[in-house]
Structure formats: C-alpha cells, structure tokens
Design an enzyme around this catalytic site. Sequence first.
Site, PDB file in Angstrom:
ATOM      1  N   ASN A 210      -7.302  -9.789   1.492  1.00 39.13           N
ATOM      2  CA  ASN A 210      -8.236  -8.658   1.624  1.00 39.13           C
ATOM      3  C   ASN A 210      -9.682  -9.140   1.734  1.00 39.13           C
ATOM      4  O   ASN A 210     -10.485  -8.569   2.465  1.00 39.13           O
ATOM      5  CB  ASN A 210      -8.095  -7.696   0.445  1.00 39.13           C
ATOM      6  CG  ASN A 210      -6.835  -6.862   0.544  1.00 39.13           C
ATOM      7  OD1 ASN A 210      -6.272  -6.701   1.632  1.00 39.13           O
ATOM      8  ND2 ASN A 210      -6.375  -6.344  -0.578  1.00 39.13           N
TER       9      ASN A 210
ATOM     10  N   ASP B 176       0.843  -1.196   0.000  1.00 35.81           N
ATOM     11  CA  ASP B 176       0.000   0.000   0.000  1.00 35.81           C
ATOM     12  C   ASP B 176       0.884   1.253   0.000  1.00 35.81           C
ATOM     13  O   ASP B 176       0.584   2.236  -0.678  1.00 35.81           O
ATOM     14  CB  ASP B 176      -0.892   0.038   1.236  1.00 35.81           C
ATOM     15  CG  ASP B 176      -1.714  -1.226   1.440  1.00 35.81           C
ATOM     16  OD1 ASP B 176      -1.144  -2.242   1.880  1.00 35.81           O
ATOM     17  OD2 ASP B 176      -2.927  -1.197   1.141  1.00 35.81           O
TER      18      ASP B 176
ATOM     19  N   THR C 108      -7.482  -1.259  -1.546  1.00 36.52           N
ATOM     20  CA  THR C 108      -6.391  -2.242  -1.514  1.00 36.52           C
ATOM     21  C   THR C 108      -6.237  -2.864  -0.130  1.00 36.52           C
ATOM     22  O   THR C 108      -5.157  -3.334   0.235  1.00 36.52           O
ATOM     23  CB  THR C 108      -5.054  -1.587  -1.918  1.00 36.52           C
ATOM     24  OG1 THR C 108      -4.717  -0.583  -0.941  1.00 36.52           O
ATOM     25  CG2 THR C 108      -5.130  -0.974  -3.301  1.00 36.52           C
TER      26      THR C 108
ATOM     27  N   HIS D 100       1.190  -6.097  -4.909  1.00 36.88           N
ATOM     28  CA  HIS D 100      -0.194  -6.302  -5.382  1.00 36.88           C
ATOM     29  C   HIS D 100      -0.916  -4.969  -5.640  1.00 36.88           C
ATOM     30  O   HIS D 100      -1.499  -4.745  -6.691  1.00 36.88           O
ATOM     31  CB  HIS D 100      -1.012  -7.050  -4.325  1.00 36.88           C
ATOM     32  CG  HIS D 100      -0.449  -8.359  -3.892  1.00 36.88           C
ATOM     33  ND1 HIS D 100      -0.724  -9.556  -4.536  1.00 36.88           N
ATOM     34  CD2 HIS D 100       0.362  -8.663  -2.859  1.00 36.88           C
ATOM     35  CE1 HIS D 100      -0.109 -10.545  -3.910  1.00 36.88           C
ATOM     36  NE2 HIS D 100       0.569 -10.037  -2.908  1.00 36.88           N
TER      37      HIS D 100
HETATM   38  O1  RIB Z   1      -3.409 -10.258  -0.659  1.00 37.22           O
HETATM   39  C1  RIB Z   1      -2.658  -9.092  -0.851  1.00 37.22           C
HETATM   40  C2  RIB Z   1      -3.320  -7.916  -0.203  1.00 37.22           C
HETATM   41  O2  RIB Z   1      -3.360  -8.110   1.213  1.00 37.22           O
HETATM   42  C3  RIB Z   1      -2.548  -6.605  -0.414  1.00 37.22           C
HETATM   43  O3  RIB Z   1      -3.456  -5.546  -0.443  1.00 37.22           O
HETATM   44  C4  RIB Z   1      -1.693  -6.503   0.820  1.00 37.22           C
HETATM   45  O4  RIB Z   1      -1.376  -5.143   1.155  1.00 37.22           O
HETATM   46  C5  RIB Z   1      -2.627  -7.061   1.856  1.00 37.22           C
HETATM   47  O5  RIB Z   1      -3.518  -6.027   2.238  1.00 37.22           O
HETATM   48 CA    CA Z   2      -3.185  -3.679   1.072  1.00 42.86          CA
END
Ligand code: RIB
Ligand code: CA
Length: 318
Positions: free
Chosen positions: A173, A14, A130, A246
């Site tokens: 997430n 992030d 995110t 990611h």
């Molecule tokens: O699975 C990856 C996600 O989970 C990314 O957003 C990482 O920052 C965590 O939040």
């Molecule tokens: Ca994240």
Amino acid sequence: MPTVLFDCDTGIDDAITLLYLATLMRAGEAELIGVGTVHGNVDSRTGALNTLRVLELAGVEAGTKGVPVAVGASRPMAQDVHYAADWHGIDGLGDTGLPEPAGRPVTESAAAQIVRLARSRPGEVTLLATGPLTNLGAALLLDPELPSLVREVVVMGGAFDHPGNITTHAEANIWHDPEAADLVFAADWPVVLVPLDATHPTAVGDRWLDALAAHDSAAARFATRIMEFYVTAYTPTLKRRGAVIHDALAAMLTVDPGVGTYVERPVRVELRGELTRGTTVWDARSLPAEDHRRPVKIAVASDVTAFQDRLLAAIHSL
Ligand code: RIB
Ligand code: CA
C-alpha cells in the site's frame, strides 16, 4: 461507535473486510458513511464495482441509493500505476467472475467525498484506508484544514521489523504511492498504522479456512471462493496453506483498539532511494533533526485468536 469512511482497493482482503464492516453496521458497532476506491490491487473503477458487489452480497444498500461508493485516483501521484493480479486476480475477486452489481458508483470523486463528509461531520469521521493512500493525499492537498476535521485515520500499510511484501523493505500500500503516504504521515492528525509486523502473524490456516467453508451461506461461499485464490497465491510465502487478511485487522482495530499492541513513533517514507523507495522508516536516528512530525500509533502485534475468531463469526453471521 466509529463513523467510518472506508478507502480501499477492493481486492480479496478488502472484500473480506467489507463483509466484516457490514456485520459491524448491523450490530450497531460502526456506521459506514461511504466508500472510496483507489488504484492498487485493481484499477479504482473495478474496485468500486467489486465494493458494490460485496456490499450487496452482505445485504447493504450501496451506491447512488445507499452507502455511496466513489471512484478515486486511477494512478499514484508520482510513479506508474501497478496492479496485483497475481494476488487478487485480474478482476480483484479471485477471478470469480461475479455478475455486475445492481448499484452504481456515485459521480463524486473519492477525494472530494472525503473532504465533503469530513466537513459535514467535523470531528466525527474515522478514515479507514486499506489501499494506497492517493485519495487521502489528494484530499489533504484539496483541503489543508482536513486534519483538524477528521477524528482518526487508520491505515493498513508499512513494514518495520518485518520484511516488505513488494520489495525487500516496502509494503504494497505504501509502495504503490510513497508521496501520498508521506503526506498522510506528515499531516497533523491522529494516525493508527497497522503494518505487516501486526498483520502477518494473524495469517489464517487450515482450521480457519475449513471452518469458513463448512458454513452454508452466500457470504461464506463467496468468502471461501475468493480465499481459495488468495491462499494459492499466499501458500508459497507462508510455506503452508493459508493467507493474511491484512485489511480486516485494520478494521477490527478501528472498532476495538484493545485487540492490538502499539508503539508511538514518527514515520517517514523513503521517496528517493532507488532500491528502497516506499520503505516506512520509524527509527529516529534516520529522521532529520528538524523534522517534528506528529508520532503515529503503530500496531506491532495483536490478539491473533480474538482476531481470527471474531472475523470468522462475523462472516458466519451474514
Ligand atoms: O500489503 C497488503 C495490502 O496490499 C492489503 O491492503 C492488500 O489488500 C493490498 O492492498
Ligand atoms: Ca487492500
């Protein structure tokens, strides 16, 4: 130029994404109108302070005097809260122990901020999420008209033809708040989902990491330091020196969708499976016949070279 409201759980990828968003703002390629933080990699208040630290490092005025940073949900809707210290450090930034930021979070909650900004600029705002989707789910409950007021929702999350990263099938997430995620995928708004299927192939390696470290700037030094922690955590999974940034791919697909390749499918989240809770399901055979939810645009691949080169160049430009 997308008008972005960023909802995140400022951990390491992030944070890299915040650096990238700062360069997009400077280049006039995106307008960042606010940030909300949510439980996930770290608690939501630490995530807000980390967000302020990173935006200040990137030269962005943030907090009560600039881009508002709102603290959001401290826990999921229907399960215990979990953090990811092994992947992001106890402080969320690779335990780099950065000093307190100059700015402070605003007093408004992240969910209230989503509703207020969507109502103040109807049809303009892109929600880029995110982290776990608790703030977006709460905002949907707070204002049922929200889907008609938001331009687009871009979510980093889920896993389909790719193993999960927190359980066999679930991505972090989504797994952190399955109820909120299912509310987001069931709502009648345009969603772009960027799952592990698309993010994992973008894993950076030696070339990218060495080029990042070779650049002598405060932003590059900071990014190198936090990536060192993230690479140590990721190397056993990748079986090579590297890590998956990611969230930055979701941000890049927000401003340049052409970097990705997509399919359109309705998506549900498993809420009841004892062993499969938090799994994202796109297979129509698994979806109830009476369920006519709006299809989600799902990124299944991306131009990895373009992603890595643009992200590196962006950080080097700070
Ligand atoms: O699975 C990856 C996600 O989970 C990314 O957003 C990482 O920052 C965590 O939040
Ligand atoms: Ca994240």
